[in-house]
Design a protein around this motif. Sequence first.
Motif, PDB file in Angstrom:
ATOM      1  N   LEU A 254       0.854  -1.172   0.000  1.00  0.00           N
ATOM      2  CA  LEU A 254       0.000   0.000   0.000  1.00  0.00           C
ATOM      3  C   LEU A 254       0.897   1.230   0.000  1.00  0.00           C
ATOM      4  N   ILE A 255       0.639   2.155  -0.928  1.00  0.00           N
ATOM      5  CA  ILE A 255       1.540   3.285  -1.187  1.00  0.00           C
ATOM      6  C   ILE A 255       0.782   4.596  -1.041  1.00  0.00           C
ATOM      7  N   ASP A 256       1.412   5.560  -0.401  1.00  0.00           N
ATOM      8  CA  ASP A 256       0.819   6.887  -0.252  1.00  0.00           C
ATOM      9  C   ASP A 256       0.736   7.579  -1.609  1.00  0.00           C
ATOM     10  N   GLN A 257      -0.430   8.081  -1.953  1.00  0.00           N
ATOM     11  CA  GLN A 257      -0.623   8.680  -3.278  1.00  0.00           C
ATOM     12  C   GLN A 257       0.194   9.943  -3.462  1.00  0.00           C
ATOM     13  N   ALA A 258       0.348  10.729  -2.401  1.00  0.00           N
ATOM     14  CA  ALA A 258       1.027  12.017  -2.526  1.00  0.00           C
ATOM     15  C   ALA A 258       2.544  11.873  -2.526  1.00  0.00           C
TER      16      ALA A 258
END
Length: 427
Positions: free
Chosen positions: A408-412
């Motif tokens: 899971l990766i932070d979009q920003a």
Amino acid sequence: MSNTTLASEALADRATLRLCTAGSVDDGKSTFVGRLLHDTKSVLADQLASVERTSADRGFEGLDLSLLVDGLRAEREQGITIDVAYRYFATDKRTFILADTPGHVQYTRNTVTGMSNSQVVVLLVDARNGVVEQTIRHLTVSKLLGVKTVILGVNKIDLVDYSQEVFEDIRAAFEAKAQELGIEEPIAVPISALKGDNVAERSSNMDWYTGPTVLELLETIPVNSGRALELPFRFPIQYVLREHASDYRAYAGKVTAGSISLNDVVSAPNGRETRVVGIDSADGEVEHAEAGDSVALRLADEIDLTRGDLLAAQPRPEDVTEFAATVVGLTEKDLAPGKPVKLRYGTSLVRARLASVDRILDIDSADSDVIDPAGVGLNDIAHVTIQVADELPVEDYAARGAVGSFLLIDQASGNTLAAGFVGTRLR
């Protein structure tokens, strides 16, 4: 044939075991790894001479073997991010790749990295402290990652007068927790990494222990490299290769599970089936490829495929937009329910959201888990539900991440927030 050639061939024929060391701070992990390297004669002469000089300068009696692997400590003193260090050593029976992970609780996420490619975990505890919270945390991560064999090194046994009673009490606590988690092969060995007892050489100080040394275990544990090969064929497409002049079209990627041969029928997205008419490798065309091989597949039919699409054997994994999983928090920034993220599954990168955080596991007790928590924090192990914007052919985690693992990766920021395992539920 020369002796050098014979030696090279013998080395090439030896199986390679991948292992990981883990443990709490000051359990003697650096000394243990240093002892393994020293006693298997895997240390260069100039490096050993340097350790001898530094040990003498510090007033250390004998060799401070932790100096052989103290790069991580130097990184910490300089404020550099701690990461997994890999060590390589060999014996006459096999070669080893050792992932040396940091022991601090805040670096549990690095332990996940080290264990993810390991078949065996060597977990150290201080004989004076026994099984502690970090021990149970590492056992839990081992189970999540599908590690079949965990060796408990009850270290610093010399500091409790080589007590059999102390060892048996620690072993009983360890085996009870391992059994609760469903770890199939827990093994305990009383050791002193500093003195060398039962690491690579059998101890003369513990007549009551008749089992193998740690190295003997590592040399005899079967190397199970075929788990991914035993699964059905899976091929996430990484890149579409086109050459208009020759009308060449192929789909490049790595076989993550199973195997494929010329003329095999494979399943593509949207229920399409096609036949493999060519398998191209870096060495030219081949007739067969298996888990771990990077190849380009040519298909009999023109199908619109892109990066992230999956070619698979039947029955094909079901395409879903929601699934249950277990995640390990990798950032100090809480991952809250409803948060939009990007999800990396194989070669797919899709928009997703954390639909719910159902439970944070309390690693000390099965009865006091946090139900409906506010979010997933650093080092938390949580059961969650994830929704994705585009259908994904997910399947349960297996074969040390050959299938069923995701990020899971932070979009920003692009930072990784959590590592996940599809369908894995400890309780």
